[in-house]
Design an enzyme around this catalytic site. Structure first.
Site, PDB file in Angstrom:
ATOM      1  N   CYS A   1       0.849  -1.183   0.000  1.00 21.54           N
ATOM      2  CA  CYS A   1       0.000   0.000   0.000  1.00 21.54           C
ATOM      3  C   CYS A   1       0.889   1.238   0.000  1.00 21.54           C
ATOM      4  O   CYS A   1       2.084   1.165   0.269  1.00 21.54           O
ATOM      5  CB  CYS A   1      -0.905   0.020   1.230  1.00 21.54           C
ATOM      6  SG  CYS A   1      -1.992  -1.425   1.349  1.00 21.54           S
TER       7      CYS A   1
ATOM      8  N   GLY B   1      -1.313   0.901  -5.005  1.00 24.71           N
ATOM      9  CA  GLY B   1      -2.598   0.303  -4.697  1.00 24.71           C
ATOM     10  C   GLY B   1      -3.727   1.066  -5.351  1.00 24.71           C
ATOM     11  O   GLY B   1      -3.759   2.292  -5.314  1.00 24.71           O
TER      12      GLY B   1
ATOM     13  N   ASN C   1       1.171  -0.188   5.896  1.00 22.14           N
ATOM     14  CA  ASN C   1       1.607  -0.910   4.701  1.00 22.14           C
ATOM     15  C   ASN C   1       2.376  -2.133   5.167  1.00 22.14           C
ATOM     16  O   ASN C   1       3.364  -2.014   5.890  1.00 22.14           O
ATOM     17  CB  ASN C   1       2.508  -0.011   3.844  1.00 22.14           C
ATOM     18  CG  ASN C   1       3.111  -0.762   2.671  1.00 22.14           C
ATOM     19  OD1 ASN C   1       2.507  -1.688   2.139  1.00 22.14           O
ATOM     20  ND2 ASN C   1       4.304  -0.359   2.261  1.00 22.14           N
ATOM     21  N   GLY C   2       1.921  -3.300   4.765  1.00 22.32           N
ATOM     22  CA  GLY C   2       2.591  -4.528   5.160  1.00 22.32           C
ATOM     23  C   GLY C   2       1.596  -5.625   5.469  1.00 22.32           C
ATOM     24  O   GLY C   2       0.439  -5.587   5.044  1.00 22.32           O
TER      25      GLY C   2
ATOM     26  N   TYR D   1       9.858  -4.325  -8.947  1.00 18.65           N
ATOM     27  CA  TYR D   1       8.585  -3.997  -9.580  1.00 18.65           C
ATOM     28  C   TYR D   1       7.758  -2.932  -8.882  1.00 18.65           C
ATOM     29  O   TYR D   1       7.205  -2.043  -9.517  1.00 18.65           O
ATOM     30  CB  TYR D   1       7.747  -5.283  -9.672  1.00 18.65           C
ATOM     31  CG  TYR D   1       6.329  -5.089 -10.147  1.00 18.65           C
ATOM     32  CD1 TYR D   1       6.038  -4.999 -11.501  1.00 18.65           C
ATOM     33  CD2 TYR D   1       5.272  -5.000  -9.249  1.00 18.65           C
ATOM     34  CE1 TYR D   1       4.728  -4.826 -11.958  1.00 18.65           C
ATOM     35  CE2 TYR D   1       3.960  -4.821  -9.688  1.00 18.65           C
ATOM     36  CZ  TYR D   1       3.693  -4.747 -11.037  1.00 18.65           C
ATOM     37  OH  TYR D   1       2.416  -4.565 -11.475  1.00 18.65           O
TER      38      TYR D   1
ATOM     39  N   ASP E   1       9.847  -7.399 -15.922  1.00 16.44           N
ATOM     40  CA  ASP E   1      10.478  -7.244 -14.606  1.00 16.44           C
ATOM     41  C   ASP E   1      10.438  -8.538 -13.821  1.00 16.44           C
ATOM     42  O   ASP E   1      11.320  -8.837 -13.030  1.00 16.44           O
ATOM     43  CB  ASP E   1       9.803  -6.116 -13.810  1.00 16.44           C
ATOM     44  CG  ASP E   1       8.297  -6.237 -13.807  1.00 16.44           C
ATOM     45  OD1 ASP E   1       7.769  -7.201 -13.236  1.00 16.44           O
ATOM     46  OD2 ASP E   1       7.623  -5.353 -14.388  1.00 16.44           O
TER      47      ASP E   1
END
Length: 509
Positions: free
Chosen positions: A2, A28, A102-103, A259, A368
């Site tokens: 995110c 996201g 985020n995670g 990426y 990628d």
């Protein structure tokens, strides 16, 4: 993966956060949310969709205040179609806390039970972010019980959070009436940095997932938040920092460099663009040892993340670099789209081949990474239909053989084309005449050389090593079960209720 941002200013921050989220939109596209704070009162708007669609004039008018945070989400835990799980999350005690994350927490299930049985806190969604905010709220309550809330107590609470939660997390939180708190997991898996700007009204501090969000909004990057470190900015804009973990090590996610991140970002002292150039160089060496370069007429990237690697590879093998695909920028990234059916359908909507670059040529396509293989198969077929004589495929990343549990949407083994398959089997599946992959050790070496202070990388999807040391087969089974239970696309017109903070205005634009 995110995108998160938080800011403390002397002027209204709603537009500033919106602009930063646009710069993080690539992280996201499922949902977006902003919370602002005026005095001790918080205002929230969040919904499913992209930033430009979620926030209209009437929504922005309802977000007053000089402190705020925001998030753009793609779901890796919980339900992709539940608007309740869009961030930010809010708890009213103690103090009033709003949080974006985020995670992915690997022990969220056991923590949820702890919160109910011991901490007496109720979790109402499947989101691990709701677990995280309640853990933080509980530890703040314990640290500041019968005491004023000072930075010392805040950092003590973050230290207790580190001891309880496992997995990857970069966090930005607002504590009503006190300021903005940001912290990062002790392994530094997910990125987080902060910067400053001097405005006519005074200093302004921003925390964000990527440096591009800072630079694009006029802030100067100060540095990355260190693994295990907490950063607290009080309402006067004064910065306080402290290391809150016992044995922090810096192991950023390798997939960020492959990426996820924008090429113009710098993460943990590593230029994402330079990292991708270096990957192209080692991929060229790998190609030369696999097949004669004189069999290749032209090198064509699959836009957009692979361009730096493809350019460097083409230069190293002495072959022309050409743009052979045009990307429709108004279709979302297929890797991020929930639902394999949506992903398959969107490939040809997203890319179109330029026939003149393919007709009668032996083309080397550079991507990628190859995750599920369905997109690669479709693109190889598109190259053949455009007239290519032979189609070779090269991946700037090694084979993705293992599930990821740290916040990337590829957690089940069954979805990974390289899991328990040989390179030859993968080549046959995607229909290429040859398939060349990056080497894991070479990739780590050339990216790591850009910052010698790195302890290593979180590269579990390539090498199967999980740096947190607490991941088991049961975790993979639980994630797979969850994904299957929420599978399928959302029914059109589904009625979704929403828990929301008060908006300052309901005026229509």
């Amino acid at each position: 993966m995110c995108g998160i941002v938080g800011v403390i200013s002397k002027t209204p921050v709603n537009q500033l956060i919106y602009d930063a989220l646009l710069l993080l939109q690539h992280r996201g596209q499922d949902a977006a949310g902003i919370v602002t704070m005026q005095g001790t009162k918080c205002f929230m708007h969040k919904a499913r969709g992209m930033v430009r669609d979620v926030f209209r004039t009437r929504n922005m008018r309802g977000l007053p205040g000089t402190v705020g945070l925001g998030q753009t989400r793609y779901p890796t835990a919980g339900n992709a179609y539940n608007e309740e799980e869009a961030q930010p999350f809010y708890v009213n005690a103690p103090f009033g806390i709003v949080l974006v994350h985020n995670g992915n927490l690997t022990n969220a299930h056991s923590l949820k039970q702890e919160l109910f049985d011991i901490d007496r806190r109720h979790i109402n969604t499947e989101s691990d972010t709701e677990v995280l905010i309640n853990i933080l709220a509980h530890e703040l309550e314990m640290a500041a019980r019968d005491l004023p809330l000072t930075t010392e107590e805040i950092f003590k609470a973050v230290g207790a959070v580190h001891k309880r939660i496992k997995g990857s997390y970069a966090v930005v939180a607002l504590i009503a009436g006190y300021g903005l708190l940001a912290f990062r997991d002790p392994y530094g898996i997910r990125p987080l940095c902060f910067g400053e700007a001097m405005t006519p009204d005074g200093p302004e501090v921003m925390v964000a997932s990527e440096s591009v969000a800072l630079e694009g909004t006029g802030h100067k990057l100060v540095r990355d938040v260190a693994p295990g470190e907490a950063v607290f900015i009080d309402l006067d804009g004064k910065l306080h920092t402290q290391q809150c973990a016992e044995n922090p090590t810096l192991n950023p996610c390798m997939f960020e460099f492959v990426y996820l991140a924008r090429p113009d970002s710098v993460m943990d002292g590593v230029s994402v663009y330079q990292a991708r150039l270096n990957m192209g160089e080692t991929l060229a060496q790998r190609l030369i040892s696999t097949m004669p370069p004189n069999e290749i007429d032209v090198v064509i990237p699959i836009p957009e993340s692979s361009r730096p690697s493809a350019m460097q590879l083409a230069q190293k093998i002495g072959k022309p670099y050409r743009e052979g695909f045009v990307k429709n920028r108004y279709v979302g990234r297929t890797f991020i789209m929930p639902g394999q059916g949506v992903r398959k359908k969107s490939v040809r909507q997203k890319l179109n081949a330029i026939a003149v670059e393919f007709k009668g040529r032996n083309v080397l396509l550079v991507d990628d990474s190859i995750v599920r293989g369905t997109t690669s198969k479709e693109i190889v077929q598109m190259a053949r239909e455009a007239g290519a004589r032979k189609v070779y495929m090269a991946s700037a990343a090694p084979p993705v053989r293992f599930p990821n549990v740290y916040g990337i949407d590829m957690p089940t083994s069954e979805e990974l084309i390289a899991h328990n398959r040989s390179i030859e089997e993968i080549r046959q599946f995607i229909g290429a005449d040859a398939l060349i992959y990056q080497d894991v050790a070479a990739m780590k070496k050339v990216v790591g050389a850009l910052n010698p202070t790195l302890n290593g990388f979180e590269a579990s999807c390539f090498d199967g090593y999980y740096v947190t040391g607490d991941v088991s087969a049961a975790d993979f089974d639980a994630i797979a079960t969850q994904r299957k239970s929420q599978g399928g696309d959302e029914e059109e017109g589904a009625d979704r209720s929403r828990l929301a903070l008060q908006s300052a205005s309901t005026e229509r634009s």
